[in-house]
Design an enzyme around this catalytic site. Structure first.
Site, PDB file in Angstrom:
ATOM      1  N   GLU A  47       0.835  -1.212   0.000  1.00 13.15           N
ATOM      2  CA  GLU A  47       0.000   0.000   0.000  1.00 13.15           C
ATOM      3  C   GLU A  47       0.864   1.253   0.000  1.00 13.15           C
ATOM      4  O   GLU A  47       1.983   1.253   0.499  1.00 13.15           O
ATOM      5  CB  GLU A  47      -0.979  -0.016   1.175  1.00 13.15           C
ATOM      6  CG  GLU A  47      -0.353  -0.301   2.535  1.00 13.15           C
ATOM      7  CD  GLU A  47      -0.317   0.916   3.450  1.00 13.15           C
ATOM      8  OE1 GLU A  47      -0.147   2.036   2.923  1.00 13.15           O
ATOM      9  OE2 GLU A  47      -0.420   0.721   4.676  1.00 13.15           O
ATOM     10  N   ARG A  72       0.482  -2.207  12.412  1.00 16.18           N
ATOM     11  CA  ARG A  72      -0.187  -3.189  11.551  1.00 16.18           C
ATOM     12  C   ARG A  72      -0.645  -2.565  10.234  1.00 16.18           C
ATOM     13  O   ARG A  72      -1.727  -2.823   9.753  1.00 16.18           O
ATOM     14  CB  ARG A  72      -1.357  -3.854  12.277  1.00 16.18           C
ATOM     15  CG  ARG A  72      -0.952  -4.500  13.594  1.00 16.18           C
ATOM     16  CD  ARG A  72      -2.082  -5.271  14.217  1.00 16.18           C
ATOM     17  NE  ARG A  72      -2.405  -6.461  13.438  1.00 16.18           N
ATOM     18  CZ  ARG A  72      -1.732  -7.609  13.512  1.00 16.18           C
ATOM     19  NH1 ARG A  72      -0.691  -7.710  14.330  1.00 16.18           N
ATOM     20  NH2 ARG A  72      -2.088  -8.636  12.788  1.00 16.18           N
ATOM     21  N   CYS A  77       7.382  -1.178  -1.952  1.00 15.54           N
ATOM     22  CA  CYS A  77       8.550  -2.056  -2.066  1.00 15.54           C
ATOM     23  C   CYS A  77       9.723  -1.660  -1.185  1.00 15.54           C
ATOM     24  O   CYS A  77      10.352  -2.515  -0.554  1.00 15.54           O
ATOM     25  CB  CYS A  77       8.995  -2.181  -3.519  1.00 15.54           C
ATOM     26  SG  CYS A  77       9.575  -0.636  -4.286  1.00 15.54           S
ATOM     27  N   HIS A 114      11.828   0.018  -8.826  1.00 16.65           N
ATOM     28  CA  HIS A 114      11.397  -1.079  -7.954  1.00 16.65           C
ATOM     29  C   HIS A 114      12.592  -1.655  -7.207  1.00 16.65           C
ATOM     30  O   HIS A 114      13.642  -1.915  -7.803  1.00 16.65           O
ATOM     31  CB  HIS A 114      10.704  -2.181  -8.751  1.00 16.65           C
ATOM     32  CG  HIS A 114      10.313  -3.356  -7.896  1.00 16.65           C
ATOM     33  ND1 HIS A 114       9.467  -3.225  -6.808  1.00 16.65           N
ATOM     34  CD2 HIS A 114      10.669  -4.676  -7.935  1.00 16.65           C
ATOM     35  CE1 HIS A 114       9.312  -4.402  -6.231  1.00 16.65           C
ATOM     36  NE2 HIS A 114      10.036  -5.293  -6.885  1.00 16.65           N
ATOM     37  N   ASP A 129      11.328 -11.179  -2.980  1.00 18.95           N
ATOM     38  CA  ASP A 129      10.648  -9.910  -3.212  1.00 18.95           C
ATOM     39  C   ASP A 129       9.272  -9.955  -2.560  1.00 18.95           C
ATOM     40  O   ASP A 129       8.342 -10.558  -3.082  1.00 18.95           O
ATOM     41  CB  ASP A 129      10.524  -9.640  -4.716  1.00 18.95           C
ATOM     42  CG  ASP A 129       9.990  -8.245  -5.008  1.00 18.95           C
ATOM     43  OD1 ASP A 129       9.667  -7.509  -4.056  1.00 18.95           O
ATOM     44  OD2 ASP A 129       9.891  -7.889  -6.199  1.00 18.95           O
TER      45      ASP A 129
END
Length: 276
Positions: A47, A72, A77, A114, A129
């Protein structure tokens, strides 16, 4: 390198639901790496909500633990793979960073934005990943040309192109689809920080100004972008529906397991295309 000595390993294991008596003692081996990778994917949603809300996205371990483990929440990435690298380093794995170009959105040539990891076990390299979102692997993938692995009905493979470029691919009903490509160059936490700055603040970043939440489930994969919720199944069937402003918070909680405070809920509802 990844501040693994600062990690609260017990809190992380509790967050991902890993119990050594049931799941096995931790060791720098493939069984442990695979089990942790799967458990992390299950526990942490992908997210971008802090970016969407205009907040800083710090990558130091203290802040990552506070957000992902204690509060939580999920992350994208740089956050997820930085935390996972600290976990692996703490256990004793040899882990390094890589930077990839996302190929999942067509033929355009995007910048390297990324972040992923490469773990070496007994002289063999594995792609690890936990931060690629709904299209990513559930488990490590052997980093050698022509390898392919089936993971709960989802198949991933590795190809090698000119200049030693590695490509992670996913097998779909229509054939192999490239997900991303990366060079063998080692990246460090500072490199993740530079890429994170672009993704969290550059006007052309796709993470700005819209909600993105994704989950690569073993049975069903889900992605929410702005107000469009997509569901992908193993047979390749994808369904889409519009999430209204009244459904947004419940969808983030129910489909993605994202826990938000009142300020975050209000801010995200305000940026919904339909408005509050």
């Amino acid at each position: 390198m990844w501040s693994g000595e600062e990690l609260d390993l017990d809190a992380y294991l509790a967050r991902i639901g890993y119990e050594t008596e049931r799941d096995g003692e931790l060791a720098s081996d493939l069984r442990t790496l695979t089990a942790l990778h799967r458990a992390h994917i299950r526990a942490f949603p992908f997210e971008n909500l802090d970016v969407a809300l205009g907040r800083r996205v710090p990558l130091d371990l203290k802040n990552l633990q506070a957000k992902l483990v204690e509060r939580r929440r999920g992350g994208y990435c740089y956050e997820q793979n930085s935390l996972f690298a600290a976990v692996l380093e703490r256990i004793g794995f040899s882990v390094t960073g890589r930077g990839a170009r996302n190929r999942s959105r067509g033929a355009a040539l995007p910048p390297v934005t990324h972040a992923l990891l490469v773990v070496t076990i007994d002289d063999e390299q594995w792609l690890a990943d936990v931060g690629f979102g709904w299209q990513g692997p559930l488990e490590p993938v052997p980093l050698r040309d022509g390898s392919h692995v089936e993971q709960s009905g989802w198949t991933f493979g590795i190809g090698v192109e000119a200049e030693g470029i590695h490509v992670l691919r996913s097998l779909r009903p229509q054939g192999w689809t490239d997900l991303y490509a990366f060079s063998p160059q080692t990246l460090y936490p500072g490199d993740f920080t530079v890429m994170n700055h672009y993704s969290s603040s550059h006007p052309e970043s796709r993470f700005l100004g819209q909600v993105v939440a994704q989950r690569p489930g073993a049975d069903v994969r889900r992605a929410l972008v702005r107000d469009r919720l997509s569901t992908m199944r193993k047979d390749g069937v994808t369904e889409e529906r519009i999430v209204t402003v009244d459904e947004l918070i419940a969808t983030l909680a129910g489909d993605f397991g994202i826990e938000l405070d009142d300020e975050e809920r209000t801010g995200l509802e305000r940026m919904h295309p339909m408005g509050p």
